[in-house]
Scaffold this active site. Sequence first.
Site, mmCIF file in Angstrom:
data_model
loop_
_atom_site.group_PDB
_atom_site.id
_atom_site.type_symbol
_atom_site.label_atom_id
_atom_site.label_comp_id
_atom_site.label_asym_id
_atom_site.label_seq_id
_atom_site.Cartn_x
_atom_site.Cartn_y
_atom_site.Cartn_z
ATOM 1 N N HIS A 128 18.748 11.813 -8.011
ATOM 2 C CA HIS A 128 17.501 11.059 -8.147
ATOM 3 C C HIS A 128 17.352 10.124 -6.944
ATOM 4 C CE1 HIS A 128 14.509 8.317 -9.874
ATOM 5 N NE2 HIS A 128 14.337 9.163 -10.880
ATOM 6 N N HIS A 178 18.846 5.682 -19.972
ATOM 7 C CA HIS A 178 17.384 5.816 -19.926
ATOM 8 C C HIS A 178 16.760 6.130 -21.292
ATOM 9 C CE1 HIS A 178 14.021 6.500 -16.767
ATOM 10 N NE2 HIS A 178 13.697 5.618 -17.690
ATOM 11 N N LYS A 201 23.827 7.327 -16.255
ATOM 12 C CA LYS A 201 22.463 6.917 -16.587
ATOM 13 C C LYS A 201 22.147 7.197 -18.057
ATOM 14 C CE LYS A 201 17.676 8.222 -15.572
ATOM 15 N NZ LYS A 201 16.771 8.924 -14.667
ATOM 16 N N ARG A 229 16.331 13.425 -22.161
ATOM 17 C CA ARG A 229 17.564 12.853 -22.698
ATOM 18 C C ARG A 229 17.458 12.576 -24.194
ATOM 19 N NH1 ARG A 229 20.384 10.863 -17.849
ATOM 20 N NH2 ARG A 229 19.141 11.770 -16.160
ATOM 21 N N ASP A 247 18.896 17.197 -15.864
ATOM 22 C CA ASP A 247 17.933 16.754 -16.880
ATOM 23 C C ASP A 247 16.561 17.402 -16.752
ATOM 24 O OD1 ASP A 247 17.227 15.361 -14.548
ATOM 25 O OD2 ASP A 247 16.830 13.485 -15.588
ATOM 26 N N ASN A 248 16.135 17.686 -15.531
ATOM 27 C CA ASN A 248 14.829 18.326 -15.290
ATOM 28 C C ASN A 248 14.810 18.849 -13.866
ATOM 29 O OD1 ASN A 248 14.007 14.988 -15.591
ATOM 30 N ND2 ASN A 248 13.836 15.948 -13.569
ATOM 31 N N SER A 308 16.570 4.462 -14.491
ATOM 32 C CA SER A 308 16.678 5.142 -13.198
ATOM 33 C C SER A 308 16.980 4.171 -12.065
ATOM 34 C CB SER A 308 15.376 5.900 -12.891
ATOM 35 O OG SER A 308 15.182 6.952 -13.792
ATOM 36 N N CYS A 359 12.718 12.354 -17.233
ATOM 37 C CA CYS A 359 14.012 11.827 -17.671
ATOM 38 C C CYS A 359 14.116 11.458 -19.143
ATOM 39 C CB CYS A 359 14.366 10.598 -16.834
ATOM 40 S SG CYS A 359 14.500 10.896 -15.072
ATOM 41 N N LYS A 383 9.645 18.931 -10.918
ATOM 42 C CA LYS A 383 9.683 17.837 -11.884
ATOM 43 C C LYS A 383 8.267 17.396 -12.238
ATOM 44 C CE LYS A 383 11.379 13.086 -12.385
ATOM 45 N NZ LYS A 383 12.255 12.027 -11.832
ATOM 46 N N ASP A 427 20.852 14.271 -12.393
ATOM 47 C CA ASP A 427 19.498 13.709 -12.499
ATOM 48 C C ASP A 427 18.630 14.314 -11.400
ATOM 49 O OD1 ASP A 427 17.303 12.166 -13.053
ATOM 50 O OD2 ASP A 427 18.316 10.245 -12.896
ATOM 51 N N ASP A 428 17.695 15.202 -11.776
ATOM 52 C CA ASP A 428 16.744 15.828 -10.846
ATOM 53 C C ASP A 428 17.357 16.888 -9.948
ATOM 54 O OD1 ASP A 428 14.970 14.028 -11.946
ATOM 55 O OD2 ASP A 428 14.475 13.004 -10.080
#
Length: 411
Positions: free
Chosen positions: A185, A108, A106, A57, A237-238, A131, A53, A253, A13-14
């Site tokens: 994250h 989301h 996660k 996803r 994810d990003n 998150s 996010c 992001k 995540d991130d």
Amino acid sequence: MNDRPNVVLVFMDDMGYGDMGAMGGSVVKTPRMDSVAENGIAFRHMYSAAPVCTPSRAALMTGRYAQRVGLPRVLFPHEGEGLSSWERTVPEVLKASGYRTAGYGKWHLGCRPEHNPTRHGFDDFFGLLYSNDMDPVHLYDGEKPVRTEVEQALLTKQYTDRAIEFIERGGDEPFFVYLAHTMPHIPLHVEEGFRGTSRGGTYGDTIECIDFHLGRLLDKLDELGLTDDTLVIVTSDNGPWFEGSTGGLRGRKIDTWEGGIRMPFVAQWPARIPAGSVCDEPACFVDLLPTLAGLAGGEVPDDRPVDGIDIASALTGGPMPEREALYFFHNWTMNALRQGRWKLHIDRNPQPDRRELPQLFDLEADPGEAYNVANLEPDVMARLTGLATSFAAEIAAQRTEAEGRAAGRCA
């Protein structure tokens, strides 16, 4: 060798493109992630379908741009939207082909009972529904909250423990494990033993902790004799948010500049992927559903538009199939598209400054998106602008239906 691979999809995540050694990073140490590339393939132009996010996803799970799914923005706990039961997800497609399926980490994609991962193809789920900076932070086991005081520093280990336990349970069926880590994250939390050990600060600590636990999982596959027949994918994810490296790419992001949407992506499957392979052709998370469906002998839904293509040939070291373009949005607004070497920016949401648009960049010559060559390539501009206009109109026409499904107003 089994024809149908087990699949482990590790999803940070991130985490930024430049935070992984296999992508050229040097500050944060990721030896086990790098070993996946060494034993398999590194995609240098793999894209998230969104720079945040939820839509990232949604696209990953369905093979469809998040705008088609009705989830184009980040969801919050008080909201009622979520993944519609009408959508078909990766675990649902693989489950129909006889796979055992599990999701840890996660989610989301909505937090009402009907949005729970167990309602969307996962046999087992343990993790957070959104998150870790959203309130309240509740840890779920299946559909039940099991802990309302969550020790976030232990989540990486706990998720990996559950994944290993699921794999160890074995059986005759192949398995799919979606291991979607909470870190890096914010707020950053680090397991004791990893705090203060990375040159990348606390942010780097969290990634090096994930790398260690990835190693535990890879070692378990070796121990069980499953490595050759298991496709392991590691990505994010990003792009990175307040910390982390884009590897010199522009933006972060939230941006549809390369730094917000180009992802570190490595995969190994020793039975099929030649060690040390590299792919320099554009691909996207929407491609994972049709690719995994093809490898599993499953069926891609044919009653709706599916934006991804089967890239198994490229994954296993061969050529990338042809595609029209990749499209990138902020919420419902198309920002950019990529076709081959070209990246066209037509809008810049959420930023208010839209001077100089549209802009065209040659990513082979200019990966940092520093030099607008629109005036030099009128034919390319005309072609890509036409594609953007057509696809934006297609999405706009579907918007009411997609929003209704996400809000639960449609069957």
